[in-house]
Motif scaffolding. Structure first.
Motif, PDB file in Angstrom:
ATOM      1  N   THR A  11      59.400  -1.568  16.987  1.00  0.00           N
ATOM      2  CA  THR A  11      59.514  -2.646  16.174  1.00  0.00           C
ATOM      3  C   THR A  11      60.739  -2.610  15.264  1.00  0.00           C
ATOM      4  O   THR A  11      61.647  -3.675  14.910  1.00  0.00           O
ATOM      5  CB  THR A  11      58.367  -3.147  15.246  1.00  0.00           C
ATOM      6  OG1 THR A  11      58.164  -2.301  14.247  1.00  0.00           O
ATOM      7  CG2 THR A  11      57.019  -3.507  16.175  1.00  0.00           C
ATOM      8  N   ALA A  12      61.074  -1.453  14.569  1.00  0.00           N
ATOM      9  CA  ALA A  12      62.057  -1.126  13.770  1.00  0.00           C
ATOM     10  C   ALA A  12      63.396  -1.639  14.757  1.00  0.00           C
ATOM     11  O   ALA A  12      64.367  -1.973  14.299  1.00  0.00           O
ATOM     12  CB  ALA A  12      62.217   0.144  13.166  1.00  0.00           C
ATOM     13  N   PHE A  13      63.496  -1.014  15.964  1.00  0.00           N
ATOM     14  CA  PHE A  13      64.571  -1.215  16.521  1.00  0.00           C
ATOM     15  C   PHE A  13      64.741  -2.782  16.946  1.00  0.00           C
ATOM     16  O   PHE A  13      65.894  -3.276  17.291  1.00  0.00           O
ATOM     17  CB  PHE A  13      64.658  -0.526  18.102  1.00  0.00           C
ATOM     18  CG  PHE A  13      65.241   0.857  17.891  1.00  0.00           C
ATOM     19  CD1 PHE A  13      66.427   1.220  17.598  1.00  0.00           C
ATOM     20  CD2 PHE A  13      64.313   1.942  17.961  1.00  0.00           C
ATOM     21  CE1 PHE A  13      66.907   2.715  17.449  1.00  0.00           C
ATOM     22  CE2 PHE A  13      64.804   3.102  17.746  1.00  0.00           C
ATOM     23  CZ  PHE A  13      66.183   3.766  17.356  1.00  0.00           C
ATOM     24  N   LEU A  14      63.685  -3.377  16.847  1.00  0.00           N
ATOM     25  CA  LEU A  14      63.904  -4.995  17.376  1.00  0.00           C
ATOM     26  C   LEU A  14      64.142  -5.753  15.799  1.00  0.00           C
ATOM     27  O   LEU A  14      64.044  -6.991  15.794  1.00  0.00           O
ATOM     28  CB  LEU A  14      62.508  -5.331  17.760  1.00  0.00           C
ATOM     29  CG  LEU A  14      62.541  -4.892  19.261  1.00  0.00           C
ATOM     30  CD1 LEU A  14      61.094  -5.238  19.927  1.00  0.00           C
ATOM     31  CD2 LEU A  14      63.569  -5.283  20.019  1.00  0.00           C
ATOM     32  N   GLY A  15      64.179  -4.977  14.733  1.00  0.00           N
ATOM     33  CA  GLY A  15      64.691  -5.393  13.648  1.00  0.00           C
ATOM     34  C   GLY A  15      63.481  -5.696  12.578  1.00  0.00           C
ATOM     35  O   GLY A  15      63.939  -6.232  11.315  1.00  0.00           O
ATOM     36  N   ILE A  16      62.268  -5.366  12.678  1.00  0.00           N
ATOM     37  CA  ILE A  16      61.256  -5.660  11.938  1.00  0.00           C
ATOM     38  C   ILE A  16      61.117  -3.927  11.436  1.00  0.00           C
ATOM     39  O   ILE A  16      60.015  -3.371  12.069  1.00  0.00           O
ATOM     40  CB  ILE A  16      60.005  -6.126  12.492  1.00  0.00           C
ATOM     41  CG1 ILE A  16      60.349  -7.561  12.905  1.00  0.00           C
ATOM     42  CG2 ILE A  16      58.936  -6.543  11.454  1.00  0.00           C
ATOM     43  CD1 ILE A  16      59.540  -8.125  13.926  1.00  0.00           C
ATOM     44  N   THR A  59      68.554  -7.221  12.372  1.00  0.00           N
ATOM     45  CA  THR A  59      69.318  -6.096  12.726  1.00  0.00           C
ATOM     46  C   THR A  59      68.894  -5.279  13.967  1.00  0.00           C
ATOM     47  O   THR A  59      67.845  -5.743  14.555  1.00  0.00           O
ATOM     48  CB  THR A  59      69.529  -5.048  11.511  1.00  0.00           C
ATOM     49  OG1 THR A  59      68.293  -4.600  11.080  1.00  0.00           O
ATOM     50  CG2 THR A  59      70.185  -5.677  10.465  1.00  0.00           C
ATOM     51  N   GLY A  60      69.634  -4.453  14.241  1.00  0.00           N
ATOM     52  CA  GLY A  60      69.221  -3.550  15.544  1.00  0.00           C
ATOM     53  C   GLY A  60      69.544  -4.117  16.751  1.00  0.00           C
ATOM     54  O   GLY A  60      70.543  -4.697  16.873  1.00  0.00           O
ATOM     55  N   ILE A  61      68.887  -4.030  17.937  1.00  0.00           N
ATOM     56  CA  ILE A  61      69.083  -4.499  19.147  1.00  0.00           C
ATOM     57  C   ILE A  61      69.320  -6.072  19.177  1.00  0.00           C
ATOM     58  O   ILE A  61      70.075  -6.550  19.835  1.00  0.00           O
ATOM     59  CB  ILE A  61      67.932  -4.063  20.103  1.00  0.00           C
ATOM     60  CG1 ILE A  61      67.927  -2.744  20.284  1.00  0.00           C
ATOM     61  CG2 ILE A  61      68.123  -4.693  21.439  1.00  0.00           C
ATOM     62  CD1 ILE A  61      66.847  -2.120  21.130  1.00  0.00           C
ATOM     63  N   PRO A  62      68.339  -6.877  18.590  1.00  0.00           N
ATOM     64  CA  PRO A  62      68.882  -8.273  18.416  1.00  0.00           C
ATOM     65  C   PRO A  62      70.068  -8.648  17.927  1.00  0.00           C
ATOM     66  O   PRO A  62      70.705  -9.754  18.378  1.00  0.00           O
ATOM     67  CB  PRO A  62      67.512  -8.730  17.562  1.00  0.00           C
ATOM     68  CG  PRO A  62      66.610  -8.060  17.783  1.00  0.00           C
ATOM     69  CD  PRO A  62      67.375  -6.533  17.766  1.00  0.00           C
ATOM     70  N   MET A  63      70.831  -7.903  17.193  1.00  0.00           N
ATOM     71  CA  MET A  63      71.994  -8.205  16.388  1.00  0.00           C
ATOM     72  C   MET A  63      73.193  -8.205  17.663  1.00  0.00           C
ATOM     73  O   MET A  63      74.177  -8.699  17.414  1.00  0.00           O
ATOM     74  CB  MET A  63      72.217  -7.263  15.196  1.00  0.00           C
ATOM     75  CG  MET A  63      73.406  -7.879  14.579  1.00  0.00           C
ATOM     76  SD  MET A  63      73.594  -9.495  13.976  1.00  0.00           S
ATOM     77  CE  MET A  63      72.956  -9.363  12.519  1.00  0.00           C
ATOM     78  N   ILE A  64      72.892  -7.494  18.475  1.00  0.00           N
ATOM     79  CA  ILE A  64      73.769  -7.543  19.764  1.00  0.00           C
ATOM     80  C   ILE A  64      74.176  -8.671  20.101  1.00  0.00           C
ATOM     81  O   ILE A  64      75.509  -9.165  20.439  1.00  0.00           O
ATOM     82  CB  ILE A  64      73.471  -6.717  20.674  1.00  0.00           C
ATOM     83  CG1 ILE A  64      73.289  -5.138  20.496  1.00  0.00           C
ATOM     84  CG2 ILE A  64      74.146  -6.650  21.957  1.00  0.00           C
ATOM     85  CD1 ILE A  64      72.568  -4.146  21.398  1.00  0.00           C
ATOM     86  N   ALA A  65      73.339  -9.886  20.430  1.00  0.00           N
ATOM     87  CA  ALA A  65      73.469 -10.924  20.897  1.00  0.00           C
ATOM     88  C   ALA A  65      74.391 -11.940  19.716  1.00  0.00           C
ATOM     89  O   ALA A  65      75.292 -12.786  20.501  1.00  0.00           O
ATOM     90  CB  ALA A  65      72.276 -11.890  20.931  1.00  0.00           C
TER      91      ALA A  65
END
Length: 106
Positions: A11-16, A59-65
């Motif tokens: 979940t941290a890599f997904l921003g939470i 942040t993290g993976i979702p911020m790539i978009a």
């Protein structure tokens, strides 16, 4: 604790980041210092290279978009910052070690 750390890191890599911060890092102490060092290293890198996003988001993976539309070099610098933050956090935590949580006697 290992199961909690694994699921919370996903979940941290997904921003939470709250599950990993409160459920693992603060309980163990030293991983929190590693996470802070990683965040500082990655944040300093992306700030120095003026990485931008076209929207607010996680942040993290979702911020790539959100970092791709402003340009390819922006995306590359964001990915380097993300990898730098992850690598620094891992390395600092590995060097400092992890104390095992104290079990309370019942």
């Amino acid at each position: 604790m290992k199961k909690l750390a694994l699921t919370a890191s996903i979940t941290a890599f997904l921003g939470i980041t709250e599950p990993i911060a409160f459920g693992v890092n603060l309980k163990l102490g030293r991983p929190f210092l590693g996470a802070a060092a990683g965040g500082a290293a990655g944040g300093a890198y992306v700030a120095f290279h003026e990485v931008v996003a076209n929207s607010f988001g996680l942040t993290g993976i979702p911020m790539i978009a959100f970092s791709v539309p402003p340009g390819h070099i922006n995306f590359i610098h964001y990915m380097i910052g993300l990898l730098l933050a992850t690598g620094t956090a891992f390395t600092v935590t590995w060097v400092l070690g992890v104390d095992k949580p104290h079990r309370q006697k019942q």
